[in-house]
Design a protein around this motif. Structure first.
Motif, short mmCIF file in Angstrom:
data_model
loop_
_atom_site.label_atom_id
_atom_site.label_comp_id
_atom_site.label_asym_id
_atom_site.label_seq_id
_atom_site.Cartn_x
_atom_site.Cartn_y
_atom_site.Cartn_z
N VAL A 17 0.83 -1.20 0.00
CA VAL A 17 0.00 0.00 0.00
C VAL A 17 0.86 1.26 0.00
CG1 VAL A 17 -1.71 1.32 1.32
CG2 VAL A 17 -1.94 -1.16 1.11
N LEU A 46 -5.62 0.05 -3.75
CA LEU A 46 -4.85 -0.03 -2.51
C LEU A 46 -4.84 -1.47 -2.01
CD1 LEU A 46 -5.95 3.16 -0.50
CD2 LEU A 46 -4.06 2.88 -2.12
N GLU A 71 -5.10 6.01 4.75
CA GLU A 71 -4.80 5.64 3.37
C GLU A 71 -5.80 6.28 2.40
OE1 GLU A 71 -3.62 2.38 6.22
OE2 GLU A 71 -5.47 3.46 5.78
N VAL A 72 -7.09 6.16 2.72
CA VAL A 72 -8.12 6.78 1.87
C VAL A 72 -7.97 8.29 1.90
CG1 VAL A 72 -10.60 7.16 1.63
CG2 VAL A 72 -9.73 4.86 2.09
N VAL A 88 -10.59 -0.45 -2.91
CA VAL A 88 -9.91 -0.88 -1.69
C VAL A 88 -10.57 -2.14 -1.16
CG1 VAL A 88 -9.40 1.52 -1.07
CG2 VAL A 88 -11.40 0.40 -0.08
N GLU A 90 -12.10 -2.99 2.06
CA GLU A 90 -12.57 -2.18 3.19
C GLU A 90 -12.74 -3.05 4.43
OE1 GLU A 90 -16.58 0.25 4.65
OE2 GLU A 90 -16.49 -0.64 2.65
#
Length: 282
Positions: A17, A46, A71-72, A88, A90
């Motif tokens: 990531v 990601l 990250e988001v 992603v 999640e």
């Protein structure tokens, strides 16, 4: 905004990531230099996709992130005035249980605009992810946008639900591999490559909308991804495409005017006959 420049990405994103977050600024800047307003990155941007679609064990699962996590937010901050969709894995706590969804995220200007959790889970994906339960478009600076994740586009009800709720653009984020059951030596002869393109064109044409379709490239685990990112117009014509290699497919259009023109004589949404359909298709 009258004209919108749409960009569909074909690229490889793996497990690291931090590495992805370090290379995204360059990709976003390239899109910015080409005037892109809406950038659609692949599913699993990601953390990468599963290593095995049939029997994904714990070692095959990508790292998961939280929607309100750093990250988001990092991608949202990179976006600036560009609207960016990306995929992603999640992570969410549900009643104390740690669950995962295969999710799409839309960001702009440091904020989260909308999300979608993949509804249709093929093969062993259901062992790795919990299914989403709805298709809901949302307003963005480039218009009302609906998102799907790869296998979702196999089902016409997905995009039709978004179109009926006012979506002006469809973004389909994919990690769509070549066939795992009927391999072909040539990508152009691959059954999944044919279906990937067919669904993109059909979903755009039947709803008379623009569809921006991204995909992973390269190899991850036992999967070889197709690429073939593209922009499709409301007539179902491919107006920009990357083919199998990595790249950025870019097209510019007055989306609102183009959709209105496509529906001027025959409007597929208005011409529906719901009373003739099975109840679960209405």
């Amino acid at each position: 905004m009258a004209e919108i420049t749409m960009g569909a990405v074909a690229a490889h994103f793996g497990r690291d990531v931090e590495r992805t977050l370090s290379k995204l600024p360059g990709m976003i800047e390239q899109a910015r230099q080409r005037g892109v307003d809406l950038l659609v990155l692949p599913d699993a941007t990601l953390g990468g996709y599963l290593l095995d679609m049939v029997h994904p064990g714990p070692e095959a699962l990508p790292p998961a992130v939280e929607m309100d996590g750093p990250e988001v937010q990092a991608v949202a901050d990179m976006a600036g005035d560009m609207t960016i969709c990306f995929g992603v894995a999640e992570r969410e706590l549900d009643g104390g249980e740690d669950v995962r969804y295969n999710s799409a995220v839309c960001v702009q200007g440091g904020r989260l605009l909308g999300t979608h959790r993949k509804v249709h889970l093929p093969l062993g994906e259901s062992e790795a992810y919990r299914a989403g339960s709805s298709f809901t478009p949302f307003d963005t600076p480039v218009g009302r946008l609906g998102m799907m994740i790869d296998f979702d586009k196999t089902f016409p009800e997905s995009s039709r639900t978004l179109a009926l709720d006012g979506a002006e653009l469809l973004a389909c984020l994919s990690a769509w591999p070549a066939s795992v059951t009927d391999r072909s030596d040539r990508m152009r002869n691959d059954r999944q490559a044919h279906l990937f393109d067919l669904y993109d064109c059909a979903r755009a044409a039947e709803n008379q909308l623009y569809l921006v379709s991204s995909n992973q490239t390269g190899v991850l685990g036992g999967l070889r991804f197709l690429g073939q990112a593209k922009v499709v117009d409301p007539a179902g014509e491919v107006v920009a495409k990357t083919w199998a290699k990595g790249g950025l497919a870019v097209a510019t259009a007055d989306v609102v005017a183009s959709v209105a023109r496509a529906r001027r004589t025959i409007d597929h949404l208005q011409e529906r006959a719901p009373d003739a359909y099975a109840a679960d298709l209405r």
